[in-house]
Design a protein around this motif. Structure first.
Motif: not given
Length: 184
Positions: A112-117
């Motif tokens: 999810s953090f990678r998708r946010l970035l």
């Protein structure tokens, strides 16, 4: 004790470094603010602390390698996310589970953090990476070319997920880390 962050910025095939004793604490929020805010922070940090490269011999808790030439980002697998767990508990009734997931850096959080970035750094390639080799500190990196610095950080495969809830924590991360950069 510190929460050391090392950052490398590649621009016009030149590499610049900085190191922040407490930077890992807020790296997730800094990255979530997008490339323009990251560049402003980096430039300011280099001006305020021009001797920070002396600390590259310390093994960092977190790191970011930002390649403005190729619009690519390599970050340490935890990117300071665990430091956000305490703030996550204030988000609401389901926040305890979210905070626990942040503390344990589960594959769903990392995904999810990678998708946010990827949303906040549009057009950029975003990957997790290993510390530089052959040694984990950065003392050997100054003086190398931009390509050599970039290649020193091996890209890790994306987190493996089980189940259908791939982006389950994306809304919570967005709430925790703010709205992101202002539209340009």
């Amino acid at each position: 004790m510190s929460h050391r962050l090392h950052a490398a910025l590649i621009s016009f095939r030149q590499v610049h470094f900085t190191s922040d004793k407490w930077g890992a604490v807020d790296l997730a929020r800094l990255l979530a603010s997008g490339p323009i805010a990251f560049r402003a922070w980096f430039d300011r940090d280099v001006q305020v602390n021009p001797d920070a490269v002396r600390a590259l011999g310390v093994v960092p808790e977190a790191f970011a390698v930002v390649n403005f030439d190729d619009q690519a980002l390599k970050i340490s697998w935890h990117a300071g996310l665990a430091h956000q767990a305490e703030a996550a508990q204030a988000l609401g009734p389901d926040s305890e589970e979210f905070a626990d997931q942040l503390t344990r850096l589960t594959p769903h959080i990392l995904h999810s953090f990678r998708r946010l970035l990827q949303e906040r750094w549009p057009g950029w390639t975003v990957n997790y990476a290993d510390s530089p080799m052959p040694q984990r500190d950065w003392v050997h990196l100054p003086g190398q070319t931009a390509e050599q610095v970039w290649q020193a950080f091996r890209t890790l495969p994306p987190p493996r997920l089980q189940g259908n809830a791939k982006d389950r924590y994306l809304p919570a991360l967005q709430a925790l880390l703010g709205d992101g950069p202002a539209p340009g």
